[in-house]
Design a protein around this motif. Sequence first.
Motif, PDB file in Angstrom:
ATOM      1  N   ASP A 150       0.843  -1.208   0.000  1.00 39.89           N
ATOM      2  CA  ASP A 150       0.000   0.000   0.000  1.00 39.89           C
ATOM      3  C   ASP A 150       0.877   1.258   0.000  1.00 39.89           C
ATOM      4  N   ALA A 151       1.893   1.269  -0.862  1.00 41.65           N
ATOM      5  CA  ALA A 151       2.809   2.401  -1.078  1.00 41.65           C
ATOM      6  C   ALA A 151       3.734   2.681   0.111  1.00 41.65           C
ATOM      7  N   VAL A 152       3.773   1.763   1.089  1.00 36.24           N
ATOM      8  CA  VAL A 152       4.659   1.938   2.255  1.00 36.24           C
ATOM      9  C   VAL A 152       5.845   0.980   2.108  1.00 36.24           C
ATOM     10  N   PRO A 153       7.099   1.493   2.131  1.00 40.61           N
ATOM     11  CA  PRO A 153       8.271   0.603   2.042  1.00 40.61           C
ATOM     12  C   PRO A 153       8.256  -0.403   3.195  1.00 40.61           C
ATOM     13  N   SER A 154       8.334  -1.684   2.852  1.00 42.58           N
ATOM     14  CA  SER A 154       8.213  -2.735   3.863  1.00 42.58           C
ATOM     15  C   SER A 154       9.265  -3.810   3.632  1.00 42.58           C
ATOM     16  N   LEU A 155       9.429  -4.674   4.642  1.00 44.62           N
ATOM     17  CA  LEU A 155      10.415  -5.748   4.562  1.00 44.62           C
ATOM     18  C   LEU A 155       9.806  -7.074   4.989  1.00 44.62           C
ATOM     19  N   PHE A 156      10.118  -8.108   4.209  1.00 47.80           N
ATOM     20  CA  PHE A 156       9.659  -9.470   4.479  1.00 47.80           C
ATOM     21  C   PHE A 156      10.852 -10.338   4.856  1.00 47.80           C
ATOM     22  N   LEU A 157      10.633 -11.333   5.722  1.00 45.27           N
ATOM     23  CA  LEU A 157      11.574 -12.443   5.798  1.00 45.27           C
ATOM     24  C   LEU A 157      11.450 -13.203   4.479  1.00 45.27           C
ATOM     25  N   ALA A 158      12.572 -13.578   3.880  1.00 42.49           N
ATOM     26  CA  ALA A 158      12.557 -14.169   2.533  1.00 42.49           C
ATOM     27  C   ALA A 158      11.608 -15.370   2.400  1.00 42.49           C
ATOM     28  N   PRO A 159      11.560 -16.310   3.367  1.00 39.12           N
ATOM     29  CA  PRO A 159      10.649 -17.458   3.192  1.00 39.12           C
ATOM     30  C   PRO A 159       9.175 -17.047   3.128  1.00 39.12           C
ATOM     31  N   LEU A 160       8.793 -15.995   3.878  1.00 42.29           N
ATOM     32  CA  LEU A 160       7.391 -15.555   3.854  1.00 42.29           C
ATOM     33  C   LEU A 160       7.076 -14.839   2.545  1.00 42.29           C
ATOM     34  N   HIS A 161       8.046 -14.110   2.019  1.00 38.13           N
ATOM     35  CA  HIS A 161       7.849 -13.454   0.723  1.00 38.13           C
ATOM     36  C   HIS A 161       7.670 -14.506  -0.373  1.00 38.13           C
ATOM     37  N   ARG A 162       8.539 -15.530  -0.342  1.00 42.69           N
ATOM     38  CA  ARG A 162       8.424 -16.616  -1.329  1.00 42.69           C
ATOM     39  C   ARG A 162       7.070 -17.305  -1.220  1.00 42.69           C
ATOM     40  N   ALA A 163       6.610 -17.515   0.013  1.00 38.76           N
ATOM     41  CA  ALA A 163       5.328 -18.203   0.226  1.00 38.76           C
ATOM     42  C   ALA A 163       4.172 -17.386  -0.340  1.00 38.76           C
ATOM     43  N   GLU A 164       4.169 -16.073  -0.080  1.00 37.21           N
ATOM     44  CA  GLU A 164       3.089 -15.220  -0.615  1.00 37.21           C
ATOM     45  C   GLU A 164       3.082 -15.229  -2.139  1.00 37.21           C
ATOM     46  N   LEU A 165       4.268 -15.071  -2.745  1.00 38.47           N
ATOM     47  CA  LEU A 165       4.352 -15.109  -4.209  1.00 38.47           C
ATOM     48  C   LEU A 165       3.849 -16.448  -4.733  1.00 38.47           C
ATOM     49  N   GLY A 166       4.232 -17.522  -4.047  1.00 36.52           N
ATOM     50  CA  GLY A 166       3.837 -18.859  -4.478  1.00 36.52           C
ATOM     51  C   GLY A 166       2.333 -19.064  -4.428  1.00 36.52           C
ATOM     52  N   VAL A 167       1.686 -18.619  -3.344  1.00 38.30           N
ATOM     53  CA  VAL A 167       0.229 -18.771  -3.215  1.00 38.30           C
ATOM     54  C   VAL A 167      -0.472 -18.064  -4.382  1.00 38.30           C
ATOM     55  N   ALA A 168      -0.056 -16.829  -4.677  1.00 34.50           N
ATOM     56  CA  ALA A 168      -0.678 -16.068  -5.771  1.00 34.50           C
ATOM     57  C   ALA A 168      -0.446 -16.765  -7.115  1.00 34.50           C
ATOM     58  N   GLN A 169       0.785 -17.205  -7.326  1.00 31.89           N
ATOM     59  CA  GLN A 169       1.139 -17.853  -8.594  1.00 31.89           C
ATOM     60  C   GLN A 169       0.346 -19.142  -8.794  1.00 31.89           C
ATOM     61  N   HIS A 170       0.290 -19.970  -7.762  1.00 33.31           N
ATOM     62  CA  HIS A 170      -0.386 -21.261  -7.905  1.00 33.31           C
ATOM     63  C   HIS A 170      -1.894 -21.095  -8.035  1.00 33.31           C
ATOM     64  N   LEU A 171      -2.468 -20.119  -7.339  1.00 31.19           N
ATOM     65  CA  LEU A 171      -3.920 -19.907  -7.477  1.00 31.19           C
ATOM     66  C   LEU A 171      -4.273 -19.504  -8.901  1.00 31.19           C
ATOM     67  N   ARG A 172      -3.467 -18.613  -9.476  1.00 31.99           N
ATOM     68  CA  ARG A 172      -3.750 -18.211 -10.874  1.00 31.99           C
ATOM     69  C   ARG A 172      -3.633 -19.405 -11.816  1.00 31.99           C
ATOM     70  N   ARG A 173      -2.649 -20.245 -11.543  1.00 33.36           N
ATOM     71  CA  ARG A 173      -2.450 -21.440 -12.380  1.00 33.36           C
ATOM     72  C   ARG A 173      -3.649 -22.381 -12.259  1.00 33.36           C
ATOM     73  N   ILE A 174      -4.117 -22.610 -11.028  1.00 29.35           N
ATOM     74  CA  ILE A 174      -5.200 -23.581 -10.805  1.00 29.35           C
ATOM     75  C   ILE A 174      -6.531 -23.052 -11.342  1.00 29.35           C
ATOM     76  N   VAL A 175      -6.770 -21.741 -11.171  1.00 30.56           N
ATOM     77  CA  VAL A 175      -8.042 -21.138 -11.620  1.00 30.56           C
ATOM     78  C   VAL A 175      -8.215 -21.271 -13.134  1.00 30.56           C
ATOM     79  N   ALA A 176      -7.098 -21.227 -13.873  1.00 31.98           N
ATOM     80  CA  ALA A 176      -7.167 -21.228 -15.343  1.00 31.98           C
ATOM     81  C   ALA A 176      -7.752 -22.544 -15.866  1.00 31.98           C
ATOM     82  N   GLY A 177      -8.541 -22.435 -16.925  1.00 31.57           N
ATOM     83  CA  GLY A 177      -9.072 -23.626 -17.590  1.00 31.57           C
ATOM     84  C   GLY A 177     -10.419 -24.063 -17.031  1.00 31.57           C
TER      85      GLY A 177
END
Length: 737
Positions: A281-308
């Motif tokens: 939300d336009a605020v500079p923030s910091l993630f622990l790397a494993p949590l950042h990877r997990a969030e990206l992964g959830v979004a990526q996999h949901l888009r993949r599964i929703v398709a088709g």
Amino acid sequence: MHRKHPGTDIPVERFSGSVERVTFHSEESGFCVLRVKARGQRDLVTVIGNAAAITPGEFVECVGSWHNDRTHGLQFKAQRLATIPPDTLEGIEKYLGSGMVKGIGPHFAKILVREFGVEVFATIEATPERLLALPGIGVKRAGRITAAWAEQKAIREIMVFLHSHGVGTGRAVRIYKVYGDEAVAKVAENPYRLALDIHGIGFKTADQIAGRLGIAPDSLIRAQAGVRHVLQELSGDGHCAASRDALLKKSEQLLHIPGEILTEAIRQEIDEGNLVAEEIDAVPSLFLAPLHRAELGVAQHLRRIVAGPPPWGTIDADRALPCEEAQTGLQLSPSQRDAVRLALTSKVLIVTGGPGTGKTTLVNNILRILAAKRLDILLAAPTGRAAKRMAEATGQEAKTIHRLLEFDPQSFGFKRDRQHPLDADLVVVDESSMVDVVLMNKLLAAVPDTAALLLVGDVDQLPSVGPGAVLADLIASGAVATVRLTEIFRQAAASRIIVNAHRINRGEMPLKHESKELVDFYFVAAATPEEIRAKLLQVVVERIPKRFGLHPVKDIQVLTPMNRGGLGAQALNTELQQVLNGGAEPRVVRFGTAYAPGDKIIQTVNNYDKEVFNGDIGRILEIDPDEGLLWVDYDGRRVEYAFGELDEVALAYATSIHKSQGSEYPAVVIPLAMQHYLLLARNLLYTAVTRGKKLVIVIGQPKALAMAVKNFNANRRLTNLRARLAAGRDGSDQYRL
């Protein structure tokens, strides 16, 4: 042995002898009270001092002075206390029989000493095969004895090292299990790794060791560890990230290190890949790397599964629904019919709603309609209890998510992943509000491209114990088809638990009970925390068993908002244990808690080897002090613990409300006091109330109840998942993966 009465001019003296009995020893502080026999003396002497580890039979050399205590008489207070392994047959037998080496109790200690005499230690170490010639010692026991002996030697070395740096030694076993023989070298090189690698050791303990090892308070290594620790603490509160300003402020408060060094530490951590910088939300923030990877992964996999298209193709709901209703004899409501229609056309669907709104009926209807298509359907839930309930409700096999994904203790990962997906056309997950972002990422990675996904849960409950607010973020993003059930069905409306749960969820006070007939929900008013405590004990021990015929240990669960304080889980557990199971033997005390057969305990961390997970509740079946082992029954499954692993469990007569998620109990008792005011929130009380199946009793101050009901808790967890999903929906490439 020279004795004198204490005085200001008394010189420091030396005293030595063999330890006959360890009256008291604290694993955390090392403080001990010993009964020692000096050579040539008939009477035992009380010695008070500090030792990392102490066992009967050992020889102690003490430096200190004599004191005459009013209550306990003459004592030797040791400033320094050194231990030496015993060299007499009697001492060796006592030492081995003390239970310090798993597999050797008093019985086998006698056999070993009779056979090998003073050479017994050398035999165990150098020629352990000679043990096999002794009665009762087979290959398995001999292996356990030699392994336990080697472990014990290494653990004592670690204990002495930690103790010499002013740190309690209760975690020595765990440190040895993680680092092995290199433990001392690794800790000396970078003590901050303890906080990352060892369960139960926090940053403050590691920092204490670092200070004693000469690491400067404003060093970069300390600043980096501190910054990571602050983010780790925030993730413990459910946040996936922190704003840069908040992280700097909290780190400065904790470490007292200048801002420029902390800024450099953050930069270094980003360069090393431990932290990830990103705007939320336009605020500079910091993630622990494993949590950042997990969030990206959830979004990526949901888009993949929703398709088709859905794997079942097209199903005419208007034809399928009447057939289904005719078969079951159940008439669906208009909202449930709409939900079935949406489910049959959606590849990913969320079903959410409170108790009594028909989630289970809806899911069963969907599963029965799809069964005609001969699909491979897999059912899962986050906890063993939730999976068991799901299996009972659907009549189909349901597994924990960890079992579904086939956890591999060797690699400490799951066998089912993107490369080896689940064999499924549809994956159904119940209690999905409990699934944190890391586990959801692992689960979604294993869902095949062609499969459909159905997430079921109550989004108004507390979010997961682990970081993230996945179900809430998915619904809020608008990227996933969602059914929200709100209608309470007639049968459910007869339950005061369900009616009051929905009232609480709407911000309304629960209904008062004014008739004399028994109901399933009561509020018992109390003016003070002391009165709450007294009434709680009376209700659990006497009133519920007497009036409702429920067992005080098996059927009743106390759920409290917090762990500490007079009404916290720890204090209530001590009292309830004493009243309900105080006479049970044998008892073992580890990590500050006593355990006995019959005690109710809760697993507090995930243990993949044992397949017991955070929040699982069991009963202690048996304790073997000779073997150093304890066995627990988890829903009919017998699980073994070594005494050194008991920091993974806690007493569970009372537990925190957070720990109760995904579980149901016949009766729930909830203390609410104004001293809990920081935690009093609507979703907390709602979650606690919805855990009770037959009976819920809230005992508390009326003002505290009102505060919990009114407080919607604007304390939103800091995550970026909602934005990632919404970005994918509206075509923005800001979070392209």
